[in-house]
Design a protein around this motif. Structure first.
Motif, PDB file in Angstrom:
ATOM      1  N   ALA A  57      57.033  28.183  45.808  1.00 49.18           N
ATOM      2  CA  ALA A  57      57.066  26.736  46.053  1.00 49.18           C
ATOM      3  C   ALA A  57      55.769  26.352  46.754  1.00 49.18           C
ATOM      4  O   ALA A  57      55.145  27.171  47.424  1.00 49.18           O
ATOM      5  N   MET A  58      55.359  25.103  46.587  1.00 47.32           N
ATOM      6  CA  MET A  58      54.119  24.633  47.195  1.00 47.32           C
ATOM      7  C   MET A  58      54.283  23.192  47.641  1.00 47.32           C
ATOM      8  O   MET A  58      54.958  22.392  46.985  1.00 47.32           O
ATOM      9  N   GLU A  59      53.683  22.857  48.783  1.00 45.06           N
ATOM     10  CA  GLU A  59      53.670  21.478  49.281  1.00 45.06           C
ATOM     11  C   GLU A  59      52.238  21.115  49.662  1.00 45.06           C
ATOM     12  O   GLU A  59      51.512  21.940  50.228  1.00 45.06           O
ATOM     13  N   SER A  60      51.830  19.900  49.345  1.00 44.42           N
ATOM     14  CA  SER A  60      50.474  19.436  49.635  1.00 44.42           C
ATOM     15  C   SER A  60      50.533  18.041  50.245  1.00 44.42           C
ATOM     16  O   SER A  60      51.364  17.219  49.850  1.00 44.42           O
ATOM     17  N   TRP A  61      49.629  17.780  51.204  1.00 44.27           N
ATOM     18  CA  TRP A  61      49.534  16.462  51.826  1.00 44.27           C
ATOM     19  C   TRP A  61      48.069  16.035  51.889  1.00 44.27           C
ATOM     20  O   TRP A  61      47.215  16.803  52.337  1.00 44.27           O
ATOM     21  N   THR A  72      52.989  15.999  47.750  1.00 43.84           N
ATOM     22  CA  THR A  72      53.682  16.511  46.565  1.00 43.84           C
ATOM     23  C   THR A  72      54.364  17.829  46.919  1.00 43.84           C
ATOM     24  O   THR A  72      53.893  18.568  47.795  1.00 43.84           O
ATOM     25  N   PHE A  73      55.469  18.084  46.257  1.00 41.96           N
ATOM     26  CA  PHE A  73      56.177  19.348  46.407  1.00 41.96           C
ATOM     27  C   PHE A  73      56.475  19.884  45.017  1.00 41.96           C
ATOM     28  O   PHE A  73      56.899  19.125  44.125  1.00 41.96           O
ATOM     29  N   HIS A  87      57.510  13.583  44.726  1.00 43.92           N
ATOM     30  CA  HIS A  87      56.369  12.738  45.090  1.00 43.92           C
ATOM     31  C   HIS A  87      56.763  12.039  46.391  1.00 43.92           C
ATOM     32  O   HIS A  87      57.792  11.361  46.457  1.00 43.92           O
ATOM     33  N   LEU A  88      55.963  12.263  47.457  1.00 45.13           N
ATOM     34  CA  LEU A  88      56.340  11.815  48.799  1.00 45.13           C
ATOM     35  C   LEU A  88      55.339  10.811  49.352  1.00 45.13           C
ATOM     36  O   LEU A  88      54.124  10.970  49.176  1.00 45.13           O
ATOM     37  N   TYR A  89      55.853   9.800  50.040  1.00 46.90           N
ATOM     38  CA  TYR A  89      55.046   8.850  50.791  1.00 46.90           C
ATOM     39  C   TYR A  89      55.499   8.903  52.251  1.00 46.90           C
ATOM     40  O   TYR A  89      56.676   8.663  52.551  1.00 46.90           O
ATOM     41  N   ARG A 100      59.491   8.527  52.292  1.00 49.53           N
ATOM     42  CA  ARG A 100      60.216   8.211  51.055  1.00 49.53           C
ATOM     43  C   ARG A 100      59.788   9.195  49.976  1.00 49.53           C
ATOM     44  O   ARG A 100      58.625   9.594  49.917  1.00 49.53           O
ATOM     45  N   LEU A 101      60.742   9.576  49.117  1.00 44.76           N
ATOM     46  CA  LEU A 101      60.389  10.533  48.066  1.00 44.76           C
ATOM     47  C   LEU A 101      61.231  10.302  46.821  1.00 44.76           C
ATOM     48  O   LEU A 101      62.320   9.726  46.870  1.00 44.76           O
ATOM     49  N   LYS A 102      60.673  10.756  45.696  1.00 45.49           N
ATOM     50  CA  LYS A 102      61.365  10.735  44.415  1.00 45.49           C
ATOM     51  C   LYS A 102      61.240  12.118  43.791  1.00 45.49           C
ATOM     52  O   LYS A 102      60.220  12.797  43.954  1.00 45.49           O
TER      53      LYS A 102
END
Length: 290
Positions: A57-61, A72-73, A87-89, A100-102
């Protein structure tokens, strides 16, 4: 909150209750505290780790832009494909922060309705940590914010899904990118630990050799390493026990051992293989084991 229902329904069975939960739940009538994006600048970067079912898994900001941090995740499948993405804000709103995320499937179809999203209200911002209702983002070690990230979400069942990420970059290489199964991951991380131990032993041997003219000191240096190994086995054994219900348990225990071993090697180098003046160190400064 149809999106939350979908999210919980898919992941609830994968979330193991932990002895000490990472997430918090806002009390009735809670007012989010004042906060700005400057307080969460430690999030910026790329973070990689092991996710659901032991798959990568990967997460980026990204840095803030227009009062918003975009993240993003990515959760992979065990076969190396994409299982789902987020997709995260992370936004400044009314003097506080809101996340918030979708969710999206591999074919970019959304989990939530067209205009729907999950919204997480802020509970508290602490040193290197942001606690939202049922979701936590924090540094794995507040003393070294650039080394690792922890993300946790509380499920409707009361359990948690916890991700532990390492920083991705020249100083923190991605490990085992080609490992596709739990067996492959366990073997790969065991190999990494083997390399970490080989280097620790080499640095230890050089430290003992450098102080051979002081037998008692050399003996104490060697004894400290024996004590370290006993501590590592106990600590990382506890990590393994904590994750024993999941297929990720092997990787979590090995990751603990690798991290502690790299830290131990750095301690040996700092204490016994460097000089107070400008004299070059006896051995190069050790970096995280690739």
């Amino acid at each position: 909150m149809r999106g939350w229902t979908i999210f919980a329904g898919v992941l609830a069975a994968l979330a193991s209750p932990l002895a000490a939960q990472e997430t918090r739940v806002a009390p009735e009538g809670h007012t989010p505290p004042p906060a700005t994006l400057d307080q969460v600048d430690w999030l910026v970067g790329q973070w990689t780790g092991t996710g659901i079912g032991g798959a990568p898994a990967m997460e980026s900001w990204l840095p803030p832009s227009g009062g918003t941090m975009v993240g993003t995740f990515i959760q992979e499948t065990g076969e190396g494909g994409i299982r789902f993405t987020e997709h995260l804000y992370l936004m400044e709103e009314e003097g506080t922060l809101v996340l918030r995320l979708k969710h999206f499937n591999a074919d970019l179809t959304g989990w939530e309705e067209k205009d729907g999203m999950l919204t997480f209200r802020l509970i508290a911002v602490e040193d290197c940590a942001a606690y939202f209702h049922a979701l936590t983002l924090r540094c794995r070690n507040p003393s070294f914010p650039g080394e690792g990230l922890l993300a946790a979400v509380r499920m409707q069942s009361g359990g948690e899904l916890v991700f532990r990420f390492d920083a991705l970059g020249p100083e923190h290489p991605q490990r085992c990118p080609d490992a596709m199964t739990t067996i492959d991951m366990n073997q790969c991380y065991a190999d990494v630990l083997g390399r970490a131990d080989e280097r620790r032993e080499a640095y230890l041997a050089k430290a003992v050799e450098m102080h051979a003219d002081r037998p008692e000191l050399a003996k104490e240096i060697a004894a400290s390493d024996a004590a370290f190994l006993a501590y590592r086995n106990a600590e990382c054994g506890a990590v393994y026990e904590d994750w024993k219900e999941g297929t990720i348990r092997g990787v979590m225990g090995l990751t603990c051992s690798i991290s502690m071993t790299d830290s131990r090697t750095l301690t040996i180098w700092s204490n016994w293989l460097t000089y107070m003046d400008s004299t070059p160190p006896v051995l190069p400064k050790p970096k995280p084991t690739p």
